[in-house]
Design an enzyme around this catalytic site. Sequence first.
Site, PDB file in Angstrom:
ATOM      1  N   SER A   1       0.834  -1.202   0.000  1.00 54.72           N
ATOM      2  CA  SER A   1       0.000   0.000   0.000  1.00 54.72           C
ATOM      3  C   SER A   1       0.870   1.255   0.000  1.00 54.72           C
ATOM      4  CB  SER A   1      -0.941  -0.032   1.206  1.00 54.72           C
ATOM      5  OG  SER A   1      -1.878   1.006   1.137  1.00 54.72           O
TER       6      SER A   1
ATOM      7  N   ASP B   1     -10.436  -4.717  -4.182  1.00 56.70           N
ATOM      8  CA  ASP B   1      -9.827  -3.740  -3.267  1.00 56.70           C
ATOM      9  C   ASP B   1     -10.630  -2.443  -3.320  1.00 56.70           C
ATOM     10  OD1 ASP B   1      -8.195  -1.926  -1.892  1.00 56.70           O
ATOM     11  OD2 ASP B   1      -6.366  -2.939  -2.538  1.00 56.70           O
TER      12      ASP B   1
ATOM     13  N   HIS C   1      -8.156  -5.124   0.494  1.00 57.55           N
ATOM     14  CA  HIS C   1      -6.933  -4.355   0.668  1.00 57.55           C
ATOM     15  C   HIS C   1      -6.039  -4.914   1.777  1.00 57.55           C
ATOM     16  CE1 HIS C   1      -4.401  -0.852   0.089  1.00 57.55           C
ATOM     17  NE2 HIS C   1      -4.424  -0.610   1.396  1.00 57.55           N
TER      18      HIS C   1
END
Length: 421
Positions: free
Chosen positions: A157, A222, A251
């Site tokens: 991320s 996601d 996610h």
Amino acid sequence: MGCMFSHLAAKFAFFPPSPPTYHLTKTPDGKLSAVSSSASSSSSTFPAAGDTSLDVRVVKTRRGNKVAAFYLRNPNARLTLLYSHGNAADLGQLFDLFVQLKVNLRVNLMGYDYSGYGASTGKPSEYDTYADIEAVYECLQTEYGVDQEDLILYGQSVGSGPTLHLASKLPRLRGVVLHSGILSGLRVLCHVKFKFCCDIYSNVNKIKKVKCPVLVIHGTEDDVVNWLHGNRLWKMAKEPYEPLWIKGGGHCNLEIYPDYIRHLYRFIQDMENTTTKSRLKKIWQEINRRDESRGCCSSFGLCRPKCPRCPKPSCDCFGECEGCCKCSCPSLKGCFSCCKKPSCVGCWCPKFKCCCSCFGKKKPKCPKCACWKCLKCPEFECCCRSCCCCAGCFSWLCCCGGGRRKEEERRGEITVAKSEG
């Protein structure tokens, strides 16, 4: 103004756990150890003090912050994984995952907390995370002897930002893993194709500078970072590895899917079997493949005459003059026997598209110039001696044949002069 926007963006981009899920203490022998915070039920159980499988370190960055880092040692490891975690997590929450990765992937693993996360000092910002990962990498080099050839960078991320920042600076890096990576901070919020001054983590530009294999892992469902981010990062990588699109993955839950560890293990194995020599060989093969696709003698973009030794004698001079220096002129002998500077830019003559205006030299005055047939033209001396690639060369008829005639006349005059002498 740009700094103000960057500071504002940082407030929306970073969410460190509060309070931290762990804290650092010193053992009687002066070494650091990690202890779970009692206030957090999600904290991991750290090994007892004195366990050699975990080294706890505090690394000082060039921006003055002190960053906490965990080094997990695997005695059977050949490679080291440098893990940059996601937004709302710290080392206490990730320690169990680190242990699983260390064992299942058979790697050494270094994880660290960004400035302002966990036991690290300072406040989180884009440039602080860049300084954080640089300091941790330097620690791996100096304290553990890890060179970039034996290092794989892993960014999850927001961690894809510092990961690609460091990867773009290390040309001999073994590999990169982007787990739910982002194109840029602003592109997470809205789908734009241009950069704003307040944007952070411009991964869309930095991934073009990464020279090692890149594995992209992304969940198709996601809802934080759209799958399109991972797909575009994979397409823009210079050396993309087979991606892992986890169907139904979100996610923060990709680690629970069996394909995650299976695909990641295969990537690690491939990187272990990849040597610097094999990588260089692959790069040269790719360069040769590109040159062949461009046509004959296309190195450095130069346009050259027809060469009998070239397997593909089809120079097209950037597509502007077909058959450049490849005319049917009977005096053209071989490749460079007559033309010393066969560079053809902006050719003017429509039939003999080669030497008429090389490097902006003098052009023929006859608009119907037919090159070597230009002897019919009353102004055939327009570019006989001024042509850049034929000046002083008389075995080639140049653009109109006058060059050879002039040379014959000059040689005749010299012969007469000598006989009179």
